[in-house]
Design an enzyme around this catalytic site. Structure first.
Site, PDB file in Angstrom:
ATOM      1  N   HIS A 167      40.655 -83.148  13.918  1.00  0.00           N
ATOM      2  CA  HIS A 167      41.934 -82.429  13.900  1.00  0.00           C
ATOM      3  C   HIS A 167      43.090 -83.389  14.175  1.00  0.00           C
ATOM      4  CE1 HIS A 167      42.327 -82.292  18.359  1.00  0.00           C
ATOM      5  NE2 HIS A 167      41.024 -82.056  18.378  1.00  0.00           N
ATOM      6  N   ASP A 178      46.199 -82.318  15.350  1.00  0.00           N
ATOM      7  CA  ASP A 178      47.136 -81.858  16.383  1.00  0.00           C
ATOM      8  C   ASP A 178      46.692 -82.296  17.770  1.00  0.00           C
ATOM      9  OD1 ASP A 178      44.979 -79.970  16.005  1.00  0.00           O
ATOM     10  OD2 ASP A 178      46.035 -78.560  17.304  1.00  0.00           O
ATOM     11  N   GLU A 211      43.867 -77.082  15.731  1.00  0.00           N
ATOM     12  CA  GLU A 211      42.607 -76.929  16.458  1.00  0.00           C
ATOM     13  C   GLU A 211      42.855 -76.587  17.908  1.00  0.00           C
ATOM     14  OE1 GLU A 211      39.129 -78.214  18.907  1.00  0.00           O
ATOM     15  OE2 GLU A 211      41.214 -78.910  18.968  1.00  0.00           O
ATOM     16  N   GLU A 241      34.840 -85.202  17.717  1.00  0.00           N
ATOM     17  CA  GLU A 241      35.412 -84.982  19.047  1.00  0.00           C
ATOM     18  C   GLU A 241      34.818 -85.988  20.034  1.00  0.00           C
ATOM     19  OE1 GLU A 241      37.732 -82.954  20.097  1.00  0.00           O
ATOM     20  OE2 GLU A 241      37.859 -81.262  18.695  1.00  0.00           O
TER      21      GLU A 241
END
Length: 379
Positions: A64, A66, A128, A156
């Site tokens: 992601h 953001d 996200e 992640e």
């Protein structure tokens, strides 16, 4: 590349288009065609691209764009300027999760020149951090467009450990509507705050039931804590100490084990709220409780003989079992029949924190992982 990405202040409340524009132009400069999947008003966008032949058996690298806000946190350097101190690289998003994206984009030219026999698909999402809102539209388009991949790796921060499960996350916003009267005649009013307190107490008691059940089960769990949690993190309401509150608003965060359904907890909570609402309306028919589901991110479930897990273990050498309590977009990929694991550089302990950082060692580990993936897909 990490410095460039950190320099884009892609807080979820703002547009991520400057970063997406940069990524699209950068990929195009290396002959890689990308595809945008914007949100409804066009102010944000996902971006995906295929490097190599569009044949089955490729790998999706997903992250992601953001980040969470830095405002109000005690940073010792500009959060949107990458700052090096020894082995640590400081900046908002360095760990969560622009470190992974920086590695992927930096290696994209090598991917394009490698003569891949199976493709690497890049997937960059928006929003996200506010409920995994952006990825589903991109995932659906990729499922309908690309040849079926072998695996999705959501990058992640896991310290490059192979994570095969995480909890689901449901976010609710609750508005209790009361009737204001002077507190000397409290029986004639409906206190929105007092009703909200009962609802929040229900959350606490329901979580305690889960905690006791987990303790009585006596088995090991990869999750910490090893049960579904229910929590309220923000509340506001009322006008004065001697007036029953007309309004009270609070948030609810429900993090479910993969074996449980967030919808079941929502139904229980709604049933309790309905019982309170009937009490309220005996005093004032206009009072009530509004519950809005603002997000519902599915859990990531351990797959039986999952191809993504096998691939990630082969690339990392990690054969231990790992699960995390935070949510990711992995469950959304699984819901569209993609085999998925979570594996990326950095430690989530630094994510969202002031002076967020990633170590050079972790970046190097993530780079080595992706270089091994390139070599694997060349054959």
């Amino acid at each position: 590349m990490l410095g460039k990405l950190v320099g884009f202040p892609t807080v979820s409340s703002q547009s991520n288009l400057p970063l997406i524009d940069f990524a699209a132009d950068y990929l195009a400069s290396h002959g890689i065609v990308s595809h945008r999947v914007p949100n409804a008003d066009g102010g944000k966008s996902n971006l995906w691209a295929t490097i190599g032949p569009d044949v089955p058996g490729g790998v999706v690298l997903s992250g992601h764009t953001d980040v969470v806000p830095a405002e109000g946190q005690p940073w010792t350097s500009d959060p949107f300027t990458l700052t090096a101190r020894g082995d640590r690289l400081y900046g908002r998003g360095t760990t969560d999760m622009k470190g992974f994206l920086a590695i992927t984009l930096a290696l994209a030219p090598e991917m394009a020149a490698a003569g891949l026999q199976r493709p690497i698909h890049l997937a960059l999402s928006y929003d996200e951090e506010v409920g995994c809102l952006g990825a589903p539209s991109m995932i659906r388009e990729m499922r309908e467009t690309i040849a079926p991949p072998q695996a999705v790796i959501v990058g992640e921060p896991t310290k490059m450990q192979v994570v095969t499960g995480h909890k689901g996350v449901m976010g609710l916003e609750v508005h209790v509507r009361g009737k204001p009267v002077h507190s000397s005649v409290v029986h004639e009013g409906v206190s929105a705050i007092m009703v909200a307190a009962r609802l929040i107490t229900w959350l606490s008691e329901r979580m305690e039931t889960n905690r006791l059940a987990a303790g009585n089960a006596g088995g090991d769990s990869l999750f910490v804590p090893p049960y579904t949690t229910l929590h309220s993190g923000r509340i506001e309401g009322g006008t004065a100490h001697n007036i029953t509150a007309k309004d009270c608003r609070f948030t609810v965060d429900i993090r479910t084990l993969p074996s449980e359904r967030s919808g079941d907890y929502l139904a229980e909570f709604q049933a309790f709220a309905a019982s309170l609402e009937s009490e309220m309306q005996r005093v004032d028919p206009a009072s009530g409780i509004d519950i809005v589901r603002r997000s519902d991110t599915p859990a990531c479930r351990r797959e039986v003989q999952g191809e993504a897990e096998a691939l990630a273990r082969a690339l990392t050498g990690d054969n231990a079992e790992h699960a995390v309590a935070y949510g990711t977009e992995a469950g959304q990929f699984q819901d569209e029949a993609f085999s998925t694991v979570v594996c990326g550089p950095g430690d989530m302990e630094q994510g969202h924190a002031p002076d967020e950082f990633i170590t050079r060692e972790q970046l190097a580990a993530g780079e080595a992982f992706q270089r091994r993936l390139i070599e694997r897909l060349k054959n």
